[in-house]
Design a protein around this motif. Structure first.
Motif, short mmCIF file in Angstrom:
data_model
loop_
_atom_site.label_atom_id
_atom_site.label_comp_id
_atom_site.label_asym_id
_atom_site.label_seq_id
_atom_site.Cartn_x
_atom_site.Cartn_y
_atom_site.Cartn_z
N VAL A 60 0.96 -1.25 -0.16
CA VAL A 60 0.09 -0.17 -0.15
C VAL A 60 0.96 1.40 -0.06
O VAL A 60 1.94 1.34 0.83
CB VAL A 60 -0.98 0.04 1.30
CG1 VAL A 60 -1.80 1.40 1.38
CG2 VAL A 60 -1.85 -1.11 1.26
N ASN A 79 -1.69 7.25 6.87
CA ASN A 79 -2.82 8.02 6.81
C ASN A 79 -4.09 7.28 6.45
O ASN A 79 -4.11 6.72 5.75
CB ASN A 79 -2.84 9.42 6.15
CG ASN A 79 -1.51 10.39 6.68
OD1 ASN A 79 -1.19 10.44 7.88
ND2 ASN A 79 -1.11 11.28 5.82
N GLU A 80 -5.31 7.72 7.32
CA GLU A 80 -6.47 7.07 6.86
C GLU A 80 -6.87 7.63 5.78
O GLU A 80 -6.93 8.74 5.72
CB GLU A 80 -7.25 7.12 8.16
CG GLU A 80 -6.79 6.37 9.43
CD GLU A 80 -6.53 4.67 9.26
OE1 GLU A 80 -6.94 4.21 8.38
OE2 GLU A 80 -5.78 4.18 10.25
N LEU A 81 -7.71 6.89 5.04
CA LEU A 81 -8.63 7.26 3.93
C LEU A 81 -9.55 8.43 4.32
O LEU A 81 -10.33 8.17 5.14
CB LEU A 81 -9.15 6.29 2.94
CG LEU A 81 -8.15 5.28 2.43
CD1 LEU A 81 -8.95 4.33 1.79
CD2 LEU A 81 -7.27 5.97 1.40
N SER A 82 -9.59 9.57 3.73
CA SER A 82 -10.89 10.52 3.69
C SER A 82 -11.89 9.97 2.76
O SER A 82 -11.86 9.19 1.92
CB SER A 82 -10.07 11.93 3.19
OG SER A 82 -10.14 12.04 1.90
N ASP A 84 -13.07 11.68 0.48
CA ASP A 84 -12.85 11.92 -0.85
C ASP A 84 -11.97 10.78 -1.41
O ASP A 84 -12.32 10.59 -2.70
CB ASP A 84 -11.96 13.30 -0.94
CG ASP A 84 -12.81 14.49 -0.66
OD1 ASP A 84 -14.09 14.44 -1.07
OD2 ASP A 84 -12.32 15.43 -0.14
N ASP A 85 -11.17 10.24 -0.46
CA ASP A 85 -10.23 9.15 -1.37
C ASP A 85 -11.22 7.82 -1.42
O ASP A 85 -10.92 7.48 -2.44
CB ASP A 85 -9.21 8.86 -0.23
CG ASP A 85 -8.06 9.77 0.05
OD1 ASP A 85 -7.81 10.66 -0.69
OD2 ASP A 85 -7.71 9.93 1.47
N ILE A 86 -11.96 7.69 -0.38
CA ILE A 86 -12.97 6.63 -0.73
C ILE A 86 -13.82 6.64 -1.86
O ILE A 86 -14.15 5.42 -2.54
CB ILE A 86 -13.70 6.40 0.72
CG1 ILE A 86 -12.59 6.08 1.75
CG2 ILE A 86 -15.01 5.50 0.33
CD1 ILE A 86 -13.61 5.93 3.08
N TRP A 88 -12.94 7.41 -4.94
CA TRP A 88 -12.06 6.79 -5.85
C TRP A 88 -11.75 5.35 -5.61
O TRP A 88 -11.40 4.70 -6.64
CB TRP A 88 -10.98 7.79 -5.79
CG TRP A 88 -11.36 9.14 -6.54
CD1 TRP A 88 -11.42 10.38 -5.81
CD2 TRP A 88 -11.63 9.52 -7.92
NE1 TRP A 88 -11.95 11.45 -6.40
CE2 TRP A 88 -12.08 10.98 -7.86
CE3 TRP A 88 -11.85 8.87 -9.11
CZ2 TRP A 88 -12.29 11.63 -8.86
CZ3 TRP A 88 -12.06 9.73 -10.10
CH2 TRP A 88 -12.45 10.77 -9.98
N THR A 89 -11.36 5.08 -4.51
CA THR A 89 -10.92 3.74 -4.12
C THR A 89 -11.71 2.79 -3.60
O THR A 89 -11.49 1.60 -3.54
CB THR A 89 -9.68 4.00 -3.12
OG1 THR A 89 -10.28 4.27 -1.85
CG2 THR A 89 -8.53 4.99 -3.66
N LEU A 92 -11.63 0.77 2.20
CA LEU A 92 -10.36 -0.13 2.46
C LEU A 92 -10.02 -0.35 3.95
O LEU A 92 -10.56 0.48 4.63
CB LEU A 92 -9.18 0.74 1.81
CG LEU A 92 -9.11 0.57 0.28
CD1 LEU A 92 -7.90 1.45 -0.45
CD2 LEU A 92 -9.17 -0.71 -0.65
N SER A 94 -8.37 0.04 7.60
CA SER A 94 -7.73 1.08 8.18
C SER A 94 -6.11 0.62 8.15
O SER A 94 -5.86 -0.46 8.12
CB SER A 94 -8.27 1.44 9.55
OG SER A 94 -7.86 0.27 10.24
#
Length: 466
Positions: A60, A79-82, A84-86, A88-89, A92, A94
Motif C-alpha cells: 500500500v 494516514n487513513e483514507l478521507s 474524498d479518497d474513498i 475513488w478507491t 479499504l 484502516s
C-alpha cells in the motif's frame, strides 16, 4: 485488501531477527508513494519498496515504519483514507487493521514519524536508514533528520544495509515457492512468444503476446521486456522492427507474481523455422557455456569463477568456429573474450529481478575480501562472491557481435593473438544470442527453478515448426 501476504509469523520472525542483528538504534524503513507519469493523478503502476515488503508485506502506498532495536517497539505510520479518497478507491482496511494482519499493534499518522526520528537524534541515538532510490523519500528523510538533501547519503547505515542483505539473500522455503511460481509464469511467457512469432510481424506484436501471459496469470512484468532482432544490444527496449526470415529474435522476459517475486528468463530463436549454420554453431557455443556454468554451481564456489569458467567455454566454442584462436584460459585472463561477452554471467534474484540492487552491488554481489572489478566486461558482473545454499540467481551467457566495438578493437589491433578479425568480418551483422535460466543453490549443488522450457537448438526448432 488488494494484496497477498505470507503468514503473520513470517513477518514477525523477520523483524525479530533484524532487531537482534542491529542491537541498538532506531531503524527507519520507507515504503513508496504513488508516482505521477505526466500529471498528478495519472500514476505509474504502484510498486512497493521490496525491503518494506520483506518485513511488513503491506503493498500500500504512503506507509513507513520504525523499529526500535533497544525497546523492541515497532510502529507503522500512515494516514487513513478521507471520504474524498474513498470515492475513488472504495472502502479499504484502516492502517491499524492492515498492521494487525502482519503482527504490528502500534500505528500512528504519517507525519508523526518526524517526531520519532528527531527525538532519537536529540537523545544521541543512531538512526539507521537505507539508501533512498526515490527522490521523494530522499527529501522526506532530509526533512525529518533536518539535514540538507545532499547529506542524506552520508547518513546511510552500512550496518543496516549489511543486516538486511544477510537476511534477504538466503531465501526461505516460502520465498522459493513464490519464485518458482514466477519463473513458471515466465516460462509460459516465453513459450507463447516462441510459438507465436512469424516472419513479417513487428517485435511489439510478439512482446504484447508475452506480456498477455503475465497479466493473465495474475502477475505483471518483473522488468521491461526485451524482444529484439538486434540481440547485440544488451538492454534493447525498442519494439518497432519487422522480424524477417533469416533473423533471430532475442526474448528476455520475466513475470512478477502477486507477492512480488520475480522470474528472469531468456531464449533466442530463429524468426523462420530453423537456425542458419552460423546461428546454430554460436547458439550451441552459448548453450555449452550455460551447461558448464550449471555444472560448476555449488556452495562455496565464487560466482566470479563460475563466470570465468563459462567465458572459457565460450572461447573454446568460438575458437572451434574460427573466430578466436589460442588458449582459452589465456584469452579470458587477457580479457579477449569481452569483445563477444561484455556483461556478467548472472545476478541475484528475488523480489527484485536484480535482487537488492538498491542496497549496492558491492555489498550484495561481492564481499569485504572480493571487490568488484573496474575492467571492461568484468565490471558488469553483478555477482562475484562465494555462493551459499538458499541463494537464487540467474545464469545467462551470451555472444554479442557489436560492429562498433569490433571496429574500435581492430583499429587498436587489440588481442590479435586471440581474435581472428578476418573470419569475424563475415559475422559482423550476426546480432546476438543469450540463453538464461534461474537457479536455487542447494546444500549439494543447485536446482533449476520453474517448469520446463525448451532450450536446445533442436527443441527450439521443433517449437518453431509446430
Amino acid at each position: 485488501m488488494h494484496f497477498t501476504l505470507f503468514d503473520t509469523a513470517v513477518y514477525k520472525s523477520r523483524r525479530q531477527a533484524l532487531l537482534q542483528n542491529m542491537g541498538s538504534g532506531l531503524i527507519v524503513l520507507m515504503g513508496n508513494e504513488e508516482s505521477s507519469m505526466n500529471y498528478k493523478d495519472n500514476w505509474y503502476p504502484f510498486r512497493q519498496d521490496s525491503t518494506f515488503l520483506y518485513y511488513f508485506g503491506l503493498d500500500v502506498a504512503g506507509l513507513a515504519a520504525v523499529l526500535d532495536a533497544e525497546s523492541g517497539e515497532i510502529v507503522i505510520f500512515g494516514n487513513e483514507l478521507s471520504i474524498d479518497d474513498i470515492v475513488w478507491t472504495g472502502p479499504l482496511p484502516s492502517v491499524k487493521e492492515m498492521a494487525a494482519t502482519v503482527g504490528v499493534s502500534t500505528t500512528a499518522p504519517y507525519a508523526d514519524i518526524a517526531t520519532w526520528i528527531r527525538k532519537a537524534l536529540f537523545a544521541g541515538r543512531t538512526v539507521h536508514i537505507l539508501p533512498p532510490y526515490r527522490p521523494e523519500n530522499r527529501i522526506k528523510l532530509a526533512e525529518w533528520m533536518q539535514i540538507p538533501v545532499q547529506d542524506v547519503d552520508s547518513r546511510v547505515s552500512l550496518k543496516l544495509v549489511k543486516a538486511v542483505i544477510r537476511q534477504r539473500v538466503i531465501k526461505e522455503a516460502v520465498e522459493v515457492a513464490e519464485i518458482e511460481k514466477a519463473v513458471s509464469i515466465s516460462a509460459d511467457m516465453h513459450l507463447a512468444g516462441i510459438q507465436y512469432a512469424r516472419p513479417g510481424m513487428k517485435e511489439y506484436e510478439v512482446a504484447a503476446k508475452v506480456q498477455e501471459v503475465a497479466f493473465a496469470a495474475g502477475g505483471r512484468l518483473s522488468y521491461p521486456i526485451i524482444c529484439t532482432v538486434n540481440g547485440e544490444t544488451l538492454h534493447n527496449h525498442y519494439y518497432g522492427n519487422t522480424i524477417r526470415e533469416g533473423q533471430m529474435l532475442l526474448l528476455d522476459a520475466g513475470a512478477e507474481n502477486d507477492l512480488h517475486y520475480a522470474g528472469d528468463l531468456t531464449r533466442t530463436f530463429p524468426v523462420g523455422k530453423r537456425f542458419t549454420t552460423q546461428q546454430k554453431e554460436i547458439y550451441n557455443t552459448v548453450l555449452n557455456a550455460l551447461d558448464h556454468a550449471i555444472s560448476l554451481l555449488k556452495p562455496g564456489i565464487r560466482f566470479r569463477d563460475v563466470h570465468a569458467g563459462a567465458c572459457e567455454k565460450l572461447v573454446e566454442g568460438l575458437t572451434a568456429i574460427g573466430i578466436m584462436k589460442g588458449n582459452a584460459a589465456e584469452a579470458v585472463a587477457a580479457g579477449a573474450h569481452t569483445l563477444f561477452f561484455q556483461c556478467g554471467l548472472g545476478h541475484m534474484m528475488g523480489m527484485d529481478v536484480h535482487d537488492m540492487e538498491d542496497l549496492g552491488e558491492q555489498y550484495v554481489g561481492y564481499s569485504d575480501d572480493l571487490q568488484k572489478s573496474k575492467e571492461f566486461g568484468w565490471k558488469s558482473l553483478r555477482l562475484g562472491r562465494a555462493v551459499e545454499p538458499g541463494y537464487v540467481l540467474t545464469i545467462e551467457p551470451g555472444v554479442y557481435i557489436i560492429p562498433s566495438l569490433i571496429d574500435q578493437w581492430m583499429a587498436e589491433k587489440k588481442h590479435t593473438n586471440f581474435i581472428n578479425y578476418t573470419v569475424l568480418e563475415s559475422y559482423r551483422n550476426f546480432s546476438g544470442i543469450r540463453v538464461e535460466d534461474n537457479f536455487l543453490v542447494t546444500a549439494d549443488g543447485n536446482r533449476k527453478l520453474g517448469k520446463f522450457l525448451p532450450k536446445s537448438a533442436e527443441e527450439i526448432e521443433a517449437l518453431r515448426n509446430c
